[in-house]
Design a protein around this motif. Structure first.
Motif, PDB file in Angstrom:
ATOM      1  N   LYS A 101       6.515   4.257   2.028  1.00  0.00           N
ATOM      2  CA  LYS A 101       5.016   4.320   1.691  1.00  0.00           C
ATOM      3  C   LYS A 101       5.136   4.160   0.087  1.00  0.00           C
ATOM      4  CE  LYS A 101       4.060   3.952   5.699  1.00  0.00           C
ATOM      5  NZ  LYS A 101       3.435   2.533   6.487  1.00  0.00           N
ATOM      6  N   ILE A 102       3.854   3.330  -0.307  1.00  0.00           N
ATOM      7  CA  ILE A 102       4.637   2.990  -1.407  1.00  0.00           C
ATOM      8  C   ILE A 102       2.968   3.918  -2.428  1.00  0.00           C
ATOM      9  CG2 ILE A 102       1.667   1.724  -1.859  1.00  0.00           C
ATOM     10  CD1 ILE A 102       3.013   0.254  -3.988  1.00  0.00           C
ATOM     11  N   GLY A 103       3.113   4.719  -3.663  1.00  0.00           N
ATOM     12  CA  GLY A 103       2.500   6.144  -3.607  1.00  0.00           C
ATOM     13  C   GLY A 103       3.306   6.136  -5.882  1.00  0.00           C
ATOM     14  N   VAL A 111      -2.072   3.348  -8.580  1.00  0.00           N
ATOM     15  CA  VAL A 111      -0.934   2.744  -8.529  1.00  0.00           C
ATOM     16  C   VAL A 111      -1.269   1.092  -9.561  1.00  0.00           C
ATOM     17  CG1 VAL A 111       1.191   1.748  -7.515  1.00  0.00           C
ATOM     18  CG2 VAL A 111       0.830   4.020  -6.588  1.00  0.00           C
ATOM     19  N   GLY A 112      -0.644   1.190 -10.191  1.00  0.00           N
ATOM     20  CA  GLY A 112      -0.639  -0.594 -11.308  1.00  0.00           C
ATOM     21  C   GLY A 112      -0.393  -0.272 -12.439  1.00  0.00           C
ATOM     22  N   PRO A 113      -0.699  -0.984 -13.073  1.00  0.00           N
ATOM     23  CA  PRO A 113      -0.041  -1.469 -14.801  1.00  0.00           C
ATOM     24  C   PRO A 113      -1.170  -0.608 -15.981  1.00  0.00           C
ATOM     25  CG  PRO A 113      -1.528  -3.347 -14.612  1.00  0.00           C
ATOM     26  CD  PRO A 113      -1.755  -2.237 -12.999  1.00  0.00           C
ATOM     27  N   ILE A 155      10.378  -4.850  -3.524  1.00  0.00           N
ATOM     28  CA  ILE A 155       9.358  -3.977  -3.286  1.00  0.00           C
ATOM     29  C   ILE A 155       8.568  -4.647  -2.313  1.00  0.00           C
ATOM     30  CG2 ILE A 155       6.655  -3.160  -4.377  1.00  0.00           C
ATOM     31  CD1 ILE A 155       8.249  -2.343  -6.681  1.00  0.00           C
ATOM     32  N   ASP A 156       8.820  -6.108  -1.834  1.00  0.00           N
ATOM     33  CA  ASP A 156       8.576  -7.184  -1.186  1.00  0.00           C
ATOM     34  C   ASP A 156       8.430  -6.054   0.227  1.00  0.00           C
ATOM     35  OD1 ASP A 156       6.237  -8.360  -2.802  1.00  0.00           O
ATOM     36  OD2 ASP A 156       7.684  -9.685  -2.918  1.00  0.00           O
ATOM     37  N   ALA A 157       9.307  -6.595   0.549  1.00  0.00           N
ATOM     38  CA  ALA A 157      10.692  -6.042   2.091  1.00  0.00           C
ATOM     39  C   ALA A 157       9.405  -4.171   2.455  1.00  0.00           C
ATOM     40  CB  ALA A 157      11.812  -6.012   0.995  1.00  0.00           C
ATOM     41  N   LEU A 158       9.332  -3.957   1.136  1.00  0.00           N
ATOM     42  CA  LEU A 158       8.741  -2.479   1.578  1.00  0.00           C
ATOM     43  C   LEU A 158       7.194  -2.879   2.099  1.00  0.00           C
ATOM     44  CD1 LEU A 158      10.972   0.164  -0.033  1.00  0.00           C
ATOM     45  CD2 LEU A 158      11.182  -0.860   2.408  1.00  0.00           C
ATOM     46  N   LEU A 159       6.232  -3.399   1.363  1.00  0.00           N
ATOM     47  CA  LEU A 159       4.897  -3.476   1.395  1.00  0.00           C
ATOM     48  C   LEU A 159       4.422  -3.738   2.599  1.00  0.00           C
ATOM     49  CD1 LEU A 159       3.830  -4.941  -1.546  1.00  0.00           C
ATOM     50  CD2 LEU A 159       3.859  -3.217  -1.315  1.00  0.00           C
ATOM     51  N   GLU A 160       3.015  -3.210   3.613  1.00  0.00           N
ATOM     52  CA  GLU A 160       2.790  -3.494   4.458  1.00  0.00           C
ATOM     53  C   GLU A 160       2.160  -4.838   4.427  1.00  0.00           C
ATOM     54  OE1 GLU A 160       2.720  -1.623   7.362  1.00  0.00           O
ATOM     55  OE2 GLU A 160       3.210   0.261   6.886  1.00  0.00           O
ATOM     56  N   PRO A 161       1.951  -5.197   5.681  1.00  0.00           N
ATOM     57  CA  PRO A 161       1.092  -6.998   5.777  1.00  0.00           C
ATOM     58  C   PRO A 161      -0.392  -6.553   5.006  1.00  0.00           C
ATOM     59  CG  PRO A 161       2.045  -6.737   7.545  1.00  0.00           C
ATOM     60  CD  PRO A 161       2.841  -5.246   7.377  1.00  0.00           C
ATOM     61  N   GLY A 162      -0.327  -8.187   4.318  1.00  0.00           N
ATOM     62  CA  GLY A 162      -1.266  -8.650   3.582  1.00  0.00           C
ATOM     63  C   GLY A 162      -1.213  -7.668   2.023  1.00  0.00           C
ATOM     64  N   GLU A 163      -0.619  -6.190   1.810  1.00  0.00           N
ATOM     65  CA  GLU A 163      -0.468  -5.258   0.914  1.00  0.00           C
ATOM     66  C   GLU A 163       0.268  -5.805  -0.282  1.00  0.00           C
ATOM     67  OE1 GLU A 163       0.749  -0.427   0.360  1.00  0.00           O
ATOM     68  OE2 GLU A 163       1.593  -2.088   1.956  1.00  0.00           O
ATOM     69  N   GLU A 164      -0.492  -6.460  -1.608  1.00  0.00           N
ATOM     70  CA  GLU A 164       0.021  -6.756  -2.364  1.00  0.00           C
ATOM     71  C   GLU A 164       0.513  -5.636  -3.505  1.00  0.00           C
ATOM     72  OE1 GLU A 164      -2.557  -8.143  -6.888  1.00  0.00           O
ATOM     73  OE2 GLU A 164      -4.015  -7.137  -5.076  1.00  0.00           O
ATOM     74  N   ASN A 165       1.409  -6.796  -4.188  1.00  0.00           N
ATOM     75  CA  ASN A 165       2.911  -5.771  -4.787  1.00  0.00           C
ATOM     76  C   ASN A 165       1.751  -5.740  -6.315  1.00  0.00           C
ATOM     77  OD1 ASN A 165       5.183  -5.345  -6.313  1.00  0.00           O
ATOM     78  ND2 ASN A 165       6.229  -6.395  -5.544  1.00  0.00           N
ATOM     79  N   PRO A 166       2.001  -3.757  -7.350  1.00  0.00           N
ATOM     80  CA  PRO A 166       1.719  -3.702  -7.943  1.00  0.00           C
ATOM     81  C   PRO A 166       2.345  -4.312  -9.244  1.00  0.00           C
ATOM     82  CG  PRO A 166       2.163  -2.119  -6.953  1.00  0.00           C
ATOM     83  CD  PRO A 166       2.187  -3.762  -5.798  1.00  0.00           C
TER      84      PRO A 166
END
Length: 275
Positions: free
Chosen positions: A20-22, A119-121, A192-203
């Motif tokens: 999970k992203i964090g 999580v962001g730039p 990262i795209d491969a690990l994200l939940e559906p609809g979750e944005e790649n940051p």
């Protein structure tokens, strides 16, 4: 305080099977590193939070001048507002006492104006010290990269890192280090795209981030490494920012703030950079 607890929950509730992203948040650290030699990373500091005289390590950071430390923005926004902060330089063990050890209070914190927390730039901040560091063999500034340069190749990460690959950290007292390969932004984004939940944005941000592998898993940054240096040839190219829990998961990169894109921010605020 609410944001600090939110990040704690991101770590505590991570799935044992699907990363999970964090944020890499305070108190969990490098996965499968090795003990650093005494004085190996003289630019590394421990950023510590204290209350009622008791202090604990919350983030890493890099010495860039006698009075300024480079760290992550979330090391300022995602930690308690109540309490005091200091840095410790010149140590390899968190409980170490030696003649070169220096403890100095933090009197000002400057977070990049375009960092929105989480999580962001633009996850970068500067810490101003109450008194200048005295440079010696174990306390030295790290060089900054050329503005807008693009790093490539192998890197070295340092931090007070966990040796656990589960959700439950096992934290050594000794500074940890790991050699890590840089990933191309395309490979990092795809992972990262491969690990994200559906609809979750790649940051991930091309302007703001660099990534390391290996995507085979087993080695990488983790939470309390936040703010610490990713280096090449004694130049800080990255600041530990965010990734996936459990740390060191297969297919999960570690993500860092790309220092070369924030040289103007540093120069605008730091007047005593080494020439």
């Amino acid at each position: 305080m609410k944001t600090f607890l939110l990040v704690t929950l991101l770590v505590a509730t991570a799935s044992a099977t699907l990363p999970k992203i964090g944020l890499f948040h305070p108190r969990e650290r490098i996965i499968n590193g090795q003990d650093a030699a005494d004085g190996q990373f003289p630019y590394q500091i421990s950023y510590q939070w204290g209350l009622l005289g008791f202090y604990q390590h919350v983030c890493g950071g890099s010495i860039i001048s006698p009075t300024w430390i480079l760290t992550a923005g979330h090391c300022v926004t995602e930690v308690p507002a109540l309490g005091e902060y200091k840095i410790i330089a010149g140590i390899t063990g968190l409980n170490e006492n030696n003649a070169d050890k220096q403890e100095i209070n933090v009197i000002d914190k400057i977070v990049h104006p375009n960092f929105n927390g989480g999580v962001g730039p633009n996850d970068v901040a500067l810490l101003r010290l109450a008194t200048p560091l005295e440079f010696n063999d174990r306390v030295q500034p790290i060089s900054l990269p050329a503005a807008d340069s693009e790093p490539s190749g192998d890197t070295v990460l340092s931090g007070w890192g966990s040796i656990s690959t589960s959700e439950f950290p096992e934290m050594p007292n000794q500074l940890q280090t790991a050699d890590l390969p840089l990933l191309s932004l395309d490979d990092c984004s795809a992972a990262i795209d491969a690990l994200l939940e559906p609809g979750e944005e790649n940051p991930l941000s091309a302007e703001s981030n660099v990534c390391t592998g290996p995507l085979s898993g087993g080695t990488g940054a983790c939470s309390g490494d936040s703010g610490g240096p990713l280096a090449q040839d004694d130049t800080v190219i990255g600041i530990v920012s965010w990734g996936f829990t459990p740390c060191g998961s297969e297919g999960a990169p570690s993500v860092y703030t790309k220092v070369s894109n924030f040289i103007d921010f540093i120069n605008e605020n730091v007047s005593d950079l080494p020439k």
